[in-house]
Design a protein around this motif. Sequence first.
Motif, PDB file in Angstrom:
ATOM      1  N   ASP A  29       0.813  -1.208   0.000  1.00 36.41           N
ATOM      2  CA  ASP A  29       0.000   0.000   0.000  1.00 36.41           C
ATOM      3  C   ASP A  29       0.853   1.267   0.000  1.00 36.41           C
ATOM      4  O   ASP A  29       0.336   2.366  -0.177  1.00 36.41           O
ATOM      5  N   ILE A  50      -2.019   0.130 -10.132  1.00 37.36           N
ATOM      6  CA  ILE A  50      -2.875   0.561  -9.040  1.00 37.36           C
ATOM      7  C   ILE A  50      -2.069   1.473  -8.136  1.00 37.36           C
ATOM      8  O   ILE A  50      -0.877   1.244  -7.891  1.00 37.36           O
ATOM      9  N   SER A  55      -7.225   3.268  -4.342  1.00 39.30           N
ATOM     10  CA  SER A  55      -7.652   2.245  -5.283  1.00 39.30           C
ATOM     11  C   SER A  55      -7.754   2.770  -6.700  1.00 39.30           C
ATOM     12  O   SER A  55      -8.483   2.215  -7.513  1.00 39.30           O
ATOM     13  N   ASN A  56      -7.041   3.849  -6.995  1.00 38.01           N
ATOM     14  CA  ASN A  56      -7.046   4.343  -8.370  1.00 38.01           C
ATOM     15  C   ASN A  56      -6.334   3.339  -9.259  1.00 38.01           C
ATOM     16  O   ASN A  56      -5.225   2.901  -8.963  1.00 38.01           O
ATOM     17  N   THR A  57      -7.002   2.970 -10.338  1.00 39.53           N
ATOM     18  CA  THR A  57      -6.429   1.988 -11.253  1.00 39.53           C
ATOM     19  C   THR A  57      -6.394   2.526 -12.677  1.00 39.53           C
ATOM     20  O   THR A  57      -7.102   3.472 -13.018  1.00 39.53           O
ATOM     21  N   SER A  70      -6.303  -5.445  -8.692  1.00 39.82           N
ATOM     22  CA  SER A  70      -6.805  -5.199  -7.347  1.00 39.82           C
ATOM     23  C   SER A  70      -5.700  -5.472  -6.340  1.00 39.82           C
ATOM     24  O   SER A  70      -4.665  -6.053  -6.667  1.00 39.82           O
ATOM     25  N   LYS A  71      -5.981  -5.053  -5.108  1.00 41.53           N
ATOM     26  CA  LYS A  71      -4.950  -5.147  -4.074  1.00 41.53           C
ATOM     27  C   LYS A  71      -5.592  -5.669  -2.796  1.00 41.53           C
ATOM     28  O   LYS A  71      -6.677  -5.230  -2.418  1.00 41.53           O
ATOM     29  N   ASN A  73      -4.495  -5.723   0.917  1.00 33.53           N
ATOM     30  CA  ASN A  73      -3.454  -5.276   1.843  1.00 33.53           C
ATOM     31  C   ASN A  73      -3.185  -6.309   2.938  1.00 33.53           C
ATOM     32  O   ASN A  73      -2.052  -6.444   3.391  1.00 33.53           O
TER      33      ASN A  73
END
Length: 131
Positions: A29, A50, A55-57, A70-71, A73
């Motif tokens: 993150d 990302i 969460s800007n992609t 996607s991530k 954490n």
Amino acid sequence: VQLQASGGGLVQAGGSLRLSCAASGFDVDDYTIGWLRQAPGKEREGVSRISSRGSNTFNADSVKGRFTISKDNAKNTVYLQMNSLKPEDTAVYYCAADKIAPYFLQVFSTPAASPAGLDYWGKGTLVTVSS
């Protein structure tokens, strides 16, 4: 301290794969993280990225509507969900990360830019899409 990409394989056109990029030794993150790919005889292409702390992609036009980054954490892992795969998606996929977003963007967007200066560049995973 590294990035470990996995999840590649052989799939028929129209199928799906999910790539994973697991980080160790640092917090995903805190970094801009993305996937880049290189097919034999072709330029490297930035596929999806990302942002850190959010969460800007971004997805390249070539994969828009088919790939999702996607991530997680909690698992310190970034994923690339690839749907409706096409033979032209065949490539080695690399995940990479850098704490300086503009620098990451420069390497991501410039096929000839060396990734050597990025904070992290994982070993690739091969995706092969058969027709």
